[in-house]
Design an enzyme around this catalytic site. Structure first.
Site, mmCIF file in Angstrom:
data_model
loop_
_atom_site.group_PDB
_atom_site.id
_atom_site.type_symbol
_atom_site.label_atom_id
_atom_site.label_comp_id
_atom_site.label_asym_id
_atom_site.label_seq_id
_atom_site.Cartn_x
_atom_site.Cartn_y
_atom_site.Cartn_z
ATOM 1 N N ASP A 29 63.951 37.420 29.157
ATOM 2 C CA ASP A 29 64.837 38.574 29.319
ATOM 3 C C ASP A 29 66.245 38.066 29.585
ATOM 4 O O ASP A 29 66.705 38.004 30.727
ATOM 5 C CB ASP A 29 64.326 39.424 30.490
ATOM 6 C CG ASP A 29 65.000 40.787 30.559
ATOM 7 O OD1 ASP A 29 65.683 41.163 29.592
ATOM 8 O OD2 ASP A 29 64.842 41.471 31.581
ATOM 9 N N GLU A 50 69.428 46.360 21.162
ATOM 10 C CA GLU A 50 69.490 47.724 21.687
ATOM 11 C C GLU A 50 70.500 48.606 20.963
ATOM 12 O O GLU A 50 71.620 48.200 20.650
ATOM 13 C CB GLU A 50 69.829 47.683 23.179
ATOM 14 C CG GLU A 50 69.637 49.003 23.870
ATOM 15 C CD GLU A 50 69.140 48.844 25.302
ATOM 16 O OE1 GLU A 50 69.143 49.841 26.038
ATOM 17 O OE2 GLU A 50 68.729 47.720 25.669
ATOM 18 N N LYS A 84 65.670 48.464 20.301
ATOM 19 C CA LYS A 84 65.469 49.016 21.645
ATOM 20 C C LYS A 84 66.142 50.379 21.758
ATOM 21 O O LYS A 84 67.331 50.529 21.445
ATOM 22 C CB LYS A 84 66.038 48.076 22.706
ATOM 23 C CG LYS A 84 65.170 46.883 23.017
ATOM 24 C CD LYS A 84 65.755 46.032 24.119
ATOM 25 C CE LYS A 84 65.522 46.622 25.476
ATOM 26 N NZ LYS A 84 65.996 45.712 26.559
ATOM 27 N N THR A 118 62.579 51.466 25.791
ATOM 28 C CA THR A 118 62.981 50.896 27.064
ATOM 29 C C THR A 118 63.290 51.987 28.083
ATOM 30 O O THR A 118 63.190 53.176 27.788
ATOM 31 C CB THR A 118 64.191 49.960 26.850
ATOM 32 O OG1 THR A 118 64.478 49.261 28.048
ATOM 33 C CG2 THR A 118 65.423 50.733 26.405
ATOM 34 N N PHE A 154 59.620 49.594 33.393
ATOM 35 C CA PHE A 154 60.518 48.839 34.271
ATOM 36 C C PHE A 154 59.935 48.721 35.674
ATOM 37 O O PHE A 154 60.152 49.578 36.529
ATOM 38 C CB PHE A 154 61.891 49.528 34.316
ATOM 39 C CG PHE A 154 62.817 49.109 33.204
ATOM 40 C CD1 PHE A 154 62.329 48.759 31.961
ATOM 41 C CD2 PHE A 154 64.183 49.074 33.414
ATOM 42 C CE1 PHE A 154 63.180 48.372 30.934
ATOM 43 C CE2 PHE A 154 65.050 48.685 32.398
ATOM 44 C CZ PHE A 154 64.542 48.335 31.158
#
Length: 331
Positions: free
Chosen positions: A16, A98, A134, A158, A180
């Site tokens: 990440d 993203e 994303k 996400t 998350f």
């Protein structure tokens, strides 16, 4: 064996980060990025060549009289792809790129940008099979992902905090979701006033475990990638999850620590659980989302945070463009 080596035997480990040096060090299969990570990486001296090349491309794309701010807004669309291409030279798997978080409630805008990102990757010779787009797990984002998946564009949903989001994603047949973990823990600690939770009682761990068991019970193909970890214990409690995306600051202690790592999540265990199957339409999604105070607040907060990071990135690019102009004029 190190904890990281054992984890890689039961779970796909994803880095990440937008830091290419860290990716080279920890050799993950896949990598995820987000606006905050790209903004941080873009400010590092070792990546200025990537930033400058992207700015020049944006400048060449627009009219000669385009303002620096306009060029910067065009450039940020390409910067994540530029980092993604560099990352894909290192890893064997996929990179997540993203969509602009400011489009999170705009289905058509999300579709357009996702298609543009894929087109730019393919123009550079990168197969769409190596890209995950994303998108925030709003209803509009999930519906956009459903369309994109039908076009062969794979998606990573996400900012996912609730079971209702996860079920909607699975029913939309998205490739992957990113619940998350750490942000859920943050919310509960603040809401309850507690300083900590035992690892097995961590609300983020429990949320991902619930989603994992639901997916495996009902045979959904959507992959689950736990994300946003606050400590190594959260990762250990989710050993066996399809994928886990982990920051370099937590990959390092996992790589440096030896000891036994038992598998906590197993498909065969989920098959025997008594779980009610749900169908999520928009009305049900909205009702469940409104009732889930944590998911409601954290989704809105996450979108706002990523949007702010994008604005910071645009300003960074505009400032860099100004310096480039000043240096050119001084020559």
């Amino acid at each position: 064996m190190s904890l990281l080596s054992q984890l890689k035997e039961m779970t796909v480990v994803v880095a990440d980060t937008g830091d290419i040096g860290a990716i080279e060090e920890f050799t993950p299969r896949d990598t995820t990025t987000n606006p905050s990570l790209i903004t941080t990486a873009a400010g590092l001296p070792q990546y200025q060549s990537i930033v400058d090349e992207t700015l020049q491309r944006a400048k060449d794309t627009l009219d000669a009289d385009a303002a620096d701010k306009e060029i910067a807004m065009e450039a940020f669309k390409h910067l994540a792809v530029a980092f993604g291409k560099r990352i894909l030279e290192i890893i064997p798997g996929r990179v997540s790129t993203e969509v602009d978080a400011r489009l999170s409630y705009d289905m058509e805008g999300t579709l357009a940008m996702a298609r543009d990102l894929i087109a730019e990757y393919e123009e550079a010779g990168v197969s769409r099979d190596r890209i995950l787009i994303k998108i925030a797990s709003t209803w509009e984002g999930i519906k956009a992902a459903e369309v994109l998946e039908q076009e062969g564009i794979h998606c990573n949903l996400t900012l996912l905090f609730g079971l209702h989001q996860a079920i909607a994603c699975a029913e939309a047949k998205v490739t992957l979701i990113s619940p998350f973990v750490g942000r859920i823990l943050d919310w509960y600690k603040k809401d309850t006033g507690r300083d900590s939770y035992p690892p097995s009682e961590d609300p983020g761990v429990q949320s991902v475990t619930e989603i994992y068991n639901y997916y495996k019970k009902f045979g959904y193909k959507t992959e689950i990638m736990g994300a946003s970890f606050r400590n190594v214990d959260e990762i250990k409690e989710l050993a066996g999850c399809d994928l886990l995306t982990i920051s370099p600051k937590l990959l390092a202690p996992l790589a440096e620590t030896d000891g036994e790592l038992p598998r906590k999540l197993r498909p065969d265990m989920a098959e025997n659980l008594d779980i009610e199957k749900k169908t999520i339409d928009k009305a049900t999604f909205d009702e469940m989302h409104a009732a889930d105070r944590m998911a409601n607040e954290k989704l809105a907060e996450g979108i706002e945070g990523f949007s702010t990071a994008l604005e910071e990135l645009e300003q960074l690019l505009a400032d860099r463009l100004t310096r480039m102009g000043q240096q050119a004029a001084a020559v």
